[in-house]
Design an enzyme around this catalytic site. Sequence first.
Site, PDB file in Angstrom:
ATOM      1  CG  ASN A   1     -35.333 -19.033   1.316  1.00  0.00           C
ATOM      2  OD1 ASN A   1     -35.565 -18.552   0.209  1.00  0.00           O
ATOM      3  ND2 ASN A   1     -34.777 -18.327   2.273  1.00  0.00           N
TER       4      ASN A   1
ATOM      5  CB  THR B   1      -7.980 -31.118  -0.758  1.00  0.00           C
ATOM      6  OG1 THR B   1      -6.635 -30.859  -1.152  1.00  0.00           O
ATOM      7  CG2 THR B   1      -8.174 -32.603  -0.530  1.00  0.00           C
TER       8      THR B   1
ATOM      9  CB  SER C   1     -27.160 -25.849   0.258  1.00  0.00           C
ATOM     10  OG  SER C   1     -26.124 -24.959   0.500  1.00  0.00           O
ATOM     11  N   GLY C   2     -26.073 -29.098   0.424  1.00  0.00           N
ATOM     12  CA  GLY C   2     -26.352 -30.400   1.024  1.00  0.00           C
ATOM     13  C   GLY C   2     -27.132 -30.343   2.328  1.00  0.00           C
ATOM     14  CG  HIS C   3     -26.911 -26.917   5.173  1.00  0.00           C
ATOM     15  ND1 HIS C   3     -27.683 -26.135   5.987  1.00  0.00           N
ATOM     16  CD2 HIS C   3     -26.466 -26.106   4.190  1.00  0.00           C
ATOM     17  CE1 HIS C   3     -27.679 -24.891   5.524  1.00  0.00           C
ATOM     18  NE2 HIS C   3     -26.950 -24.848   4.434  1.00  0.00           N
TER      19      HIS C   3
ATOM     20  CB  CYS D   1     -30.579  -8.540  10.807  1.00  0.00           C
ATOM     21  SG  CYS D   1     -30.828  -7.810  12.416  1.00  0.00           S
TER      22      CYS D   1
ATOM     23  CB  THR E   1     -23.359 -18.809  -0.318  1.00  0.00           C
ATOM     24  OG1 THR E   1     -24.536 -18.830   0.505  1.00  0.00           O
ATOM     25  CG2 THR E   1     -22.851 -17.388  -0.415  1.00  0.00           C
TER      26      THR E   1
ATOM     27  CD  GLN F   1     -35.183 -24.236   1.093  1.00  0.00           C
ATOM     28  OE1 GLN F   1     -35.711 -25.281   1.477  1.00  0.00           O
ATOM     29  NE2 GLN F   1     -34.339 -23.539   1.844  1.00  0.00           N
TER      30      GLN F   1
END
Length: 504
Positions: free
Chosen positions: A161, A249, A211-213, A337, A73, A191
Amino acid sequence: MATDIYLDSNATNPVLASAVDAARQAMEQDFGNPSSTHRTGLRAKALLEAVRAKAARVLGAGDGRLMFNSGATEGIHTAVLSALVGLRDRRASGQPIAQRLLYGATEHKAVPESLAHWNRLLGLDLEILALPVAADGRHDLARLRALAPDAALVCTMAANNETGVISDLAGIERVLNATNSPAYWLVDGVQALGKLPLALAATRIDYAPFSGHKLYAPKGIGMLYVRAGAPFTPLMVGGGQEAGWRSGTENMAGVAALGAVLDALEDGTLRTLDELGAMRDQLADALRAAFPGLQFNTPFAQALPTTLNFSVPDVASAELLSLFDAVGVRVSAGSACSSGRLAPSHVLEAMHLPAWRSASAVRMSFGPLEDAATIASACTAIAQCGALLAARPSVRALAIADAAALEDFLSLHPDTTLIDVREAHELAPADDVQMGGRSALNVPMAQLNAHAREWLDAPEVPLVFICRSGQRACQAAASMRAQGHEQAWYLAGGLAERRGVPMP
Ligand code: PLP
């Protein structure tokens, strides 16, 4: 029955064991701030740059830049802001700019929302237009050909996704080039990472967020690729980290964990597409056998093998989800939602699927580290779901019609266990359902299995399941009956039908 079979990898994944170790090492031993100039800081800096170099190899980033951030995002916002500030500057210096911001109709919501947000904040007033997709979920290239000459930015994800549909990026690039489109190009790679080969610098892609997750790293770490020479404006300024491109950081635990995931990608630990395809076929066969009339919403030939999106005639998504939950399989519907209620999927609507297929769509997804045992357990659980669904009409026939009938039932069977299967978030504080002078036990669907043994051990004690609409309660009763409890019932119409009782 299995207790927890996680098949919702497109939402998120557990963290890889080696990534947990790497994060722990970065927190406990190599905890330095990469901006510090002492040895502890230099060690952290070396780790940061080593992971960046690895990521650049995996993504084929060439002379493009890779920055670490919090996830896709943020990457999407940074990319959109950068492109739009580039356009604004061109316009301010008197150069003509194209007037259209195009995004694929099946993009993650972060893309159109980000376009609208920055277009408004920067006062650009450009037209934002969804690029339609065909019934197979792929972008309409003929339409792109017509729109591309006046497109200032084009956003097209690499893989979807919800459906796993793989975009024809080469075809899109050909159209952009053939039409001399001036557009910057954003490709959401979330994805695709770990599932499709990427050679970003060999393309005209300007921005690619990750996105890493979604691939076994923790939440809160991501990357953004920016092509050399593409306009760039930082989203955040401050201490000048990431060469001034992203201040704050660095999330070094996240970076270290992502590095371990990239190692797994590079050393071939992840499964090949063929292996994943075989797993998909196993699940697909089990689904077809369990649910007569089931339809897959994506042609497998052009979808990630790790995503199955399907619909079952006459069964709503919510009902299917409860059913899967009851046998321990965690899957999801197209989208939910914030209230947790299911909304029709904009992705399936963009593909113009018949309404029943959107209304009953379920997504089952797994990751490139999936193990054969989980897929085998999933197939067994899928067969159980099919049996539960098939048993549904007889359970319906045994439904308790309404609250008054339930009161009668309870006075005839005073030992009945009343079970409220609503989730904790649906219950108002002190929302204690009282019927026939007794309180209901709260056991959400996902916890039914934990109680099943105890209930089966007392087959003479009637069970009456209740929920908001009656749908989940019906599944719960069906599940107990399928396991051999002859006295499982449910309140048809649910608590919503109770007259004069305020609903949470
Ligand atoms: N893009 C795609 C294709 C996604 O699947 C997601 C997450 O679901 C995102 C972007 C947003 O990622 P994140 O929530 O990690 O920022």
